[in-house]
Design a protein around this motif. Structure first.
Motif, PDB file in Angstrom:
ATOM      1  N   ALA A 116     -11.372  14.595   8.183  1.00 14.39           N
ATOM      2  CA  ALA A 116     -11.258  13.182   6.625  1.00 14.39           C
ATOM      3  C   ALA A 116      -9.477  13.421   6.179  1.00 14.39           C
ATOM      4  CB  ALA A 116     -11.682  14.357   5.876  1.00 14.39           C
ATOM      5  N   VAL A 117      -9.288  13.481   6.657  1.00 19.08           N
ATOM      6  CA  VAL A 117      -7.571  12.992   5.853  1.00 19.08           C
ATOM      7  C   VAL A 117      -7.098  11.828   7.698  1.00 19.08           C
ATOM      8  CG1 VAL A 117      -5.167  13.650   7.170  1.00 19.08           C
ATOM      9  CG2 VAL A 117      -6.496  15.681   5.006  1.00 19.08           C
ATOM     10  N   THR A 118      -8.098  12.247   9.265  1.00 13.61           N
ATOM     11  CA  THR A 118      -7.606  11.052   9.661  1.00 13.61           C
ATOM     12  C   THR A 118      -8.734   9.846   9.362  1.00 13.61           C
ATOM     13  OG1 THR A 118      -7.426  12.686  11.359  1.00 13.61           O
ATOM     14  CG2 THR A 118      -8.098  11.244  12.462  1.00 13.61           C
ATOM     15  N   VAL A 119      -9.466  10.387   8.635  1.00 12.39           N
ATOM     16  CA  VAL A 119     -11.152   9.295   8.032  1.00 12.39           C
ATOM     17  C   VAL A 119      -9.896   8.045   7.827  1.00 12.39           C
ATOM     18  CG1 VAL A 119     -12.977   8.167   7.120  1.00 12.39           C
ATOM     19  CG2 VAL A 119     -12.990   9.974   8.902  1.00 12.39           C
ATOM     20  N   ILE A 120      -9.572   9.001   6.959  1.00 13.03           N
ATOM     21  CA  ILE A 120      -8.508   8.224   6.034  1.00 13.03           C
ATOM     22  C   ILE A 120      -7.668   6.952   5.893  1.00 13.03           C
ATOM     23  CG2 ILE A 120      -7.409   8.561   3.107  1.00 13.03           C
ATOM     24  CD1 ILE A 120      -9.118  10.698   2.447  1.00 13.03           C
ATOM     25  N   ARG A 121      -6.648   8.466   6.805  1.00  9.93           N
ATOM     26  CA  ARG A 121      -5.363   7.660   7.192  1.00  9.93           C
ATOM     27  C   ARG A 121      -5.350   6.113   8.133  1.00  9.93           C
ATOM     28  NH1 ARG A 121      -3.147   7.987  11.888  1.00  9.93           N
ATOM     29  NH2 ARG A 121      -4.651   9.904  12.758  1.00  9.93           N
ATOM     30  N   THR A 122      -6.537   6.571   8.967  1.00 10.74           N
ATOM     31  CA  THR A 122      -7.422   5.611  10.409  1.00 10.74           C
ATOM     32  C   THR A 122      -7.547   4.360   9.097  1.00 10.74           C
ATOM     33  OG1 THR A 122      -7.318   7.236  11.672  1.00 10.74           O
ATOM     34  CG2 THR A 122      -8.540   4.867  12.189  1.00 10.74           C
ATOM     35  N   VAL A 164      -6.977   2.555   6.215  1.00  6.85           N
ATOM     36  CA  VAL A 164      -5.554   2.697   5.535  1.00  6.85           C
ATOM     37  C   VAL A 164      -4.813   1.584   6.945  1.00  6.85           C
ATOM     38  CG1 VAL A 164      -3.288   2.919   4.553  1.00  6.85           C
ATOM     39  CG2 VAL A 164      -5.614   4.290   3.313  1.00  6.85           C
ATOM     40  N   GLU A 165      -4.363   2.567   8.385  1.00 10.26           N
ATOM     41  CA  GLU A 165      -3.952   2.098   9.476  1.00 10.26           C
ATOM     42  C   GLU A 165      -4.677   0.461   9.827  1.00 10.26           C
ATOM     43  OE1 GLU A 165      -1.695   5.721  10.838  1.00 10.26           O
ATOM     44  OE2 GLU A 165      -2.654   5.111  11.512  1.00 10.26           O
ATOM     45  N   GLY A 205       7.777  -6.320   1.478  1.00  7.09           N
ATOM     46  CA  GLY A 205       7.868  -5.002   3.038  1.00  7.09           C
ATOM     47  C   GLY A 205       6.680  -6.011   3.630  1.00  7.09           C
ATOM     48  N   ARG A 206       6.941  -4.466   4.644  1.00  2.14           N
ATOM     49  CA  ARG A 206       5.317  -4.905   5.785  1.00  2.14           C
ATOM     50  C   ARG A 206       4.483  -3.832   5.699  1.00  2.14           C
ATOM     51  NH1 ARG A 206       7.311  -6.768  11.161  1.00  2.14           N
ATOM     52  NH2 ARG A 206       5.013  -6.360  12.097  1.00  2.14           N
ATOM     53  N   HIS A 207       3.221  -3.388   5.721  1.00  6.03           N
ATOM     54  CA  HIS A 207       1.879  -2.838   5.753  1.00  6.03           C
ATOM     55  C   HIS A 207       2.944  -1.680   6.315  1.00  6.03           C
ATOM     56  CE1 HIS A 207      -1.954  -1.564   4.534  1.00  6.03           C
ATOM     57  NE2 HIS A 207      -2.175  -1.048   5.713  1.00  6.03           N
ATOM     58  N   LEU A 208       2.743  -0.975   5.258  1.00  3.38           N
ATOM     59  CA  LEU A 208       2.521   1.113   5.539  1.00  3.38           C
ATOM     60  C   LEU A 208       4.379   1.115   6.360  1.00  3.38           C
ATOM     61  CD1 LEU A 208      -0.865   2.031   7.374  1.00  3.38           C
ATOM     62  CD2 LEU A 208       0.104   1.901   4.771  1.00  3.38           C
ATOM     63  N   LEU A 209       5.025  -0.077   6.721  1.00  2.00           N
ATOM     64  CA  LEU A 209       6.400   0.612   6.786  1.00  2.00           C
ATOM     65  C   LEU A 209       7.119   1.048   5.622  1.00  2.00           C
ATOM     66  CD1 LEU A 209       7.854  -3.152   9.189  1.00  2.00           C
ATOM     67  CD2 LEU A 209       6.736  -0.063   9.426  1.00  2.00           C
ATOM     68  N   PRO A 210       8.285   1.788   6.167  1.00  2.00           N
ATOM     69  CA  PRO A 210       9.021   2.269   4.716  1.00  2.00           C
ATOM     70  C   PRO A 210       9.656   1.429   4.497  1.00  2.00           C
ATOM     71  CG  PRO A 210       9.356   3.516   6.802  1.00  2.00           C
ATOM     72  CD  PRO A 210       8.063   2.501   7.468  1.00  2.00           C
TER      73      PRO A 210
END
Length: 288
Positions: free
Chosen positions: A21-27, A29-30, A55-60
């Motif tokens: 489930a964590v991988t599905v959500i993270r993927t 978003v990415e 900033g840019r998508h998902l960059l710190p």
């Protein structure tokens, strides 16, 4: 001090399902991208209530803003014949999300700032080793409020050591300390909570043993002790009802989720956004 001990039985969640489930959500978003419309999901849908503002998508350092579109905050037309426009009753609530770290091998860390009326809520959440979820930690504080500030200023921390939770929940193997713990500090009172899971003897559920303690702080400790002693019975009943209610909600919803595989969960998440977009397009029931 008031101490409450209570056990609730909840439906289990297999660790492999959690990792998937964590991988599905993270993927999801990415694989999305941010543009001037909002967040564009992998299937082309646009989540318009969340926007990248820095900033840019998902960059710190990247910052996203989520706005509640239930009320646009604009002046409303005169409806009572007074000749004056009516201001929106409720100001729009906003959530600002700042990405501090996004590394699926090491950690995902997000900061959330919630502005609601004249109160602010700040949260800092970290998921360690997202590819194999090992620990979740959340710290936060609240400030402000229309009432005196001392009623609303609080700080707290919660942590779940996932590497210890599942061995205890599935096999009964005890760890040195409770795998789930939380603390809430107010100027007057401190609340501590610990949770330890065990496999149920009767069925496949988890028995979660919860201990909650309340005590006074600082110079008000003697006064708080007296007040807590008088209110002890009501506090215990309220906490037990709350824990039983949370367990009932968990048992009502979790089995349906756990029955989904990764592909089904991904489709369910995308379908929920389609339903939200359809609602915004057609308007609430009964509208033209």
């Amino acid at each position: 001090m008031v101490s409450v001990k209570h056990t609730v039985a909840v439906e289990p969640v297999p660790y492999p399902w959690l990792a998937d489930a964590v991988t599905v959500i993270r993927t999801l978003v990415e694989e999305s991208r941010a543009d001037e419309q909002g967040l564009v999901l992998p299937d082309g849908q646009v989540a318009r209530d969340i926007r990248l503002t820095r900033g840019r998508h998902l960059l710190p350092g990247s910052v996203y803003v989520i706005e509640d579109e239930a009320d646009d905050g604009k002046a409303k037309a005169d409806t009572d014949g007074s000749g004056e426009d009516k201001k929106a009753v409720d100001a729009r609530d906003t959530v600002q999300i700042t990405v501090r770290e996004w590394d699926h091998r090491r950690a995902v860390r997000l900061e959330l700032a919630v502005a609601e009326d004249d109160m602010t809520i700040e949260l800092d959440g970290t998921l360690k080793s997202p590819d194999r979820p090992a620990e979740v930690e959340i710290t936060g504080r609240t400030q402000g409020g229309a009432a005196p500030r001392t009623l609303f200023d609080m700080a707290g921390r919660a942590r779940v050591r996932l590497d210890d939770w599942w061995p205890a929940a599935d096999t009964g193997r005890a760890s040195a300390s409770a795998p789930a713990s939380a603390r809430l500090d107010h100027r007057w009172i401190r609340a501590d909570a610990r949770a330890v899971p065990r496999p149920s003897r009767d069925d496949g559920r988890w028995d979660i043993h919860v201990i909650v303690s309340l005590r006074g702080r600082r110079l008000l400790r003697p006064v708080a002790a007296v007040l807590l002693a008088f209110a002890a019975l009501g506090i215990r009943r309220s906490l037990v009802r709350t824990l039983d209610g949370l367990a009932a909600q968990w048992n009502d919803r979790v089995p349906h989720l756990v029955a989904m595989n990764a592909d089904q969960l991904r489709e369910a998440l995308l379908s929920s956004q389609r339903g939200e977009n359809d609602r915004r397009t057609t308007g609430p029931p009964g509208t033209d």
